[in-house]
Design a protein around this motif. Structure first.
Motif, PDB file in Angstrom:
ATOM      1  N   THR A 184       0.799  -1.222   0.000  1.00 29.06           N
ATOM      2  CA  THR A 184       0.000   0.000   0.000  1.00 29.06           C
ATOM      3  C   THR A 184       0.830   1.270   0.000  1.00 29.06           C
ATOM      4  O   THR A 184       0.281   2.356  -0.132  1.00 29.06           O
ATOM      5  CB  THR A 184      -0.935   0.025   1.218  1.00 29.06           C
ATOM      6  OG1 THR A 184      -0.145  -0.009   2.408  1.00 29.06           O
ATOM      7  CG2 THR A 184      -1.907  -1.125   1.182  1.00 29.06           C
TER       8      THR A 184
ATOM      9  N   GLU B 196      -8.147   1.319  -4.045  1.00 29.45           N
ATOM     10  CA  GLU B 196      -7.979   2.663  -3.503  1.00 29.45           C
ATOM     11  C   GLU B 196      -6.547   2.919  -3.039  1.00 29.45           C
ATOM     12  O   GLU B 196      -6.157   4.070  -2.864  1.00 29.45           O
ATOM     13  CB  GLU B 196      -8.939   2.876  -2.328  1.00 29.45           C
ATOM     14  CG  GLU B 196     -10.395   2.807  -2.723  1.00 29.45           C
ATOM     15  CD  GLU B 196     -11.328   2.861  -1.532  1.00 29.45           C
ATOM     16  OE1 GLU B 196     -10.851   3.022  -0.395  1.00 29.45           O
ATOM     17  OE2 GLU B 196     -12.544   2.742  -1.733  1.00 29.45           O
ATOM     18  N   LEU B 197      -5.787   1.885  -2.797  1.00 33.32           N
ATOM     19  CA  LEU B 197      -4.387   1.988  -2.394  1.00 33.32           C
ATOM     20  C   LEU B 197      -3.555   1.163  -3.349  1.00 33.32           C
ATOM     21  O   LEU B 197      -4.035   0.153  -3.844  1.00 33.32           O
ATOM     22  CB  LEU B 197      -4.178   1.473  -0.963  1.00 33.32           C
ATOM     23  CG  LEU B 197      -4.656   2.346   0.177  1.00 33.32           C
ATOM     24  CD1 LEU B 197      -4.453   1.633   1.500  1.00 33.32           C
ATOM     25  CD2 LEU B 197      -3.938   3.673   0.213  1.00 33.32           C
TER      26      LEU B 197
ATOM     27  N   ASN C  93      -8.639  -3.832   2.750  1.00 33.32           N
ATOM     28  CA  ASN C  93      -9.871  -3.590   1.992  1.00 33.32           C
ATOM     29  C   ASN C  93      -9.666  -2.508   0.938  1.00 33.32           C
ATOM     30  O   ASN C  93     -10.132  -2.646  -0.202  1.00 33.32           O
ATOM     31  CB  ASN C  93     -11.012  -3.191   2.934  1.00 33.32           C
ATOM     32  CG  ASN C  93     -11.509  -4.355   3.755  1.00 33.32           C
ATOM     33  OD1 ASN C  93     -11.323  -5.512   3.388  1.00 33.32           O
ATOM     34  ND2 ASN C  93     -12.131  -4.057   4.876  1.00 33.32           N
ATOM     35  N   ALA C  94      -8.984  -1.430   1.315  1.00 36.61           N
ATOM     36  CA  ALA C  94      -8.727  -0.351   0.362  1.00 36.61           C
ATOM     37  C   ALA C  94      -7.839  -0.836  -0.787  1.00 36.61           C
ATOM     38  O   ALA C  94      -8.042  -0.460  -1.939  1.00 36.61           O
ATOM     39  CB  ALA C  94      -8.074   0.830   1.077  1.00 36.61           C
TER      40      ALA C  94
ATOM     41  N   PHE D 176      -5.790   9.690   3.169  1.00 35.05           N
ATOM     42  CA  PHE D 176      -6.300   8.372   3.544  1.00 35.05           C
ATOM     43  C   PHE D 176      -5.975   8.068   5.005  1.00 35.05           C
ATOM     44  O   PHE D 176      -6.828   7.595   5.761  1.00 35.05           O
ATOM     45  CB  PHE D 176      -5.703   7.295   2.631  1.00 35.05           C
ATOM     46  CG  PHE D 176      -6.114   5.903   2.994  1.00 35.05           C
ATOM     47  CD1 PHE D 176      -7.349   5.407   2.606  1.00 35.05           C
ATOM     48  CD2 PHE D 176      -5.283   5.083   3.741  1.00 35.05           C
ATOM     49  CE1 PHE D 176      -7.743   4.123   2.947  1.00 35.05           C
ATOM     50  CE2 PHE D 176      -5.662   3.802   4.085  1.00 35.05           C
ATOM     51  CZ  PHE D 176      -6.895   3.320   3.684  1.00 35.05           C
TER      52      PHE D 176
ATOM     53  N   LYS E 141      -1.947   5.043  -3.179  1.00 33.75           N
ATOM     54  CA  LYS E 141      -2.340   6.341  -3.730  1.00 33.75           C
ATOM     55  C   LYS E 141      -1.282   6.819  -4.715  1.00 33.75           C
ATOM     56  O   LYS E 141      -0.146   6.354  -4.705  1.00 33.75           O
ATOM     57  CB  LYS E 141      -2.509   7.372  -2.609  1.00 33.75           C
ATOM     58  CG  LYS E 141      -3.631   7.038  -1.636  1.00 33.75           C
ATOM     59  CD  LYS E 141      -4.973   7.120  -2.316  1.00 33.75           C
ATOM     60  CE  LYS E 141      -6.100   6.944  -1.320  1.00 33.75           C
ATOM     61  NZ  LYS E 141      -7.397   6.980  -1.940  1.00 33.75           N
TER      62      LYS E 141
END
Length: 115
Positions: free
Chosen positions: A44, A94-95, A88-89, A106, A97
């Motif tokens: 991430t 979503e990750l 989850n992100a 975030f 970024k």
């Protein structure tokens, strides 16, 4: 010698050091939560400082965890909550970024108390 560490073009990236810690943890058979935390940070691109901010510990403590030191029982719920949210992100795309500013947003969102 291209593997020297210092101020210059040959200095390895932060994620390279974390990847090396992951390999060392897996090889040494350390506790599973530490290994998963280190892997998640690599995937991430969330820094140890961000994890420290979210979990309420020092950056040094996070580095100790990434080196295989056991996470204290009273900290495990916060670490687990962070890991679940980050995982989850990541799965939702979503990750990671695109830049540090978006990652900071975030992290700030994770730091806000749930209502």
């Amino acid at each position: 010698m291209t593997d020297k560490i210092g101020r210059g073009r040959n200095r390895p990236a932060h994620t390279q050091k974390t990847k090396e810690r992951v390999f060392a943890l897996e090889a040494g058979g350390f506790n599973e939560m530490s290994v998963e935390l280190a892997k998640l940070c690599v995937l991430t691109k969330i820094t140890a400082s961000d994890v420290a901010k979210i979990t309420g510990v020092t950056r040094g403590a996070v580095y100790w965890w990434m080196r295989g030191r056991k996470i204290k029982e009273e900290r495990r719920p916060q670490v687990k909550k962070f890991m679940d949210a980050a995982r989850n992100a990541f799965e939702l795309g979503e990750l990671p970024k695109i830049n540090r500013i978006e990652t900071a947003k975030f992290v700030d969102k994770l730091c806000q108390p749930t209502q």
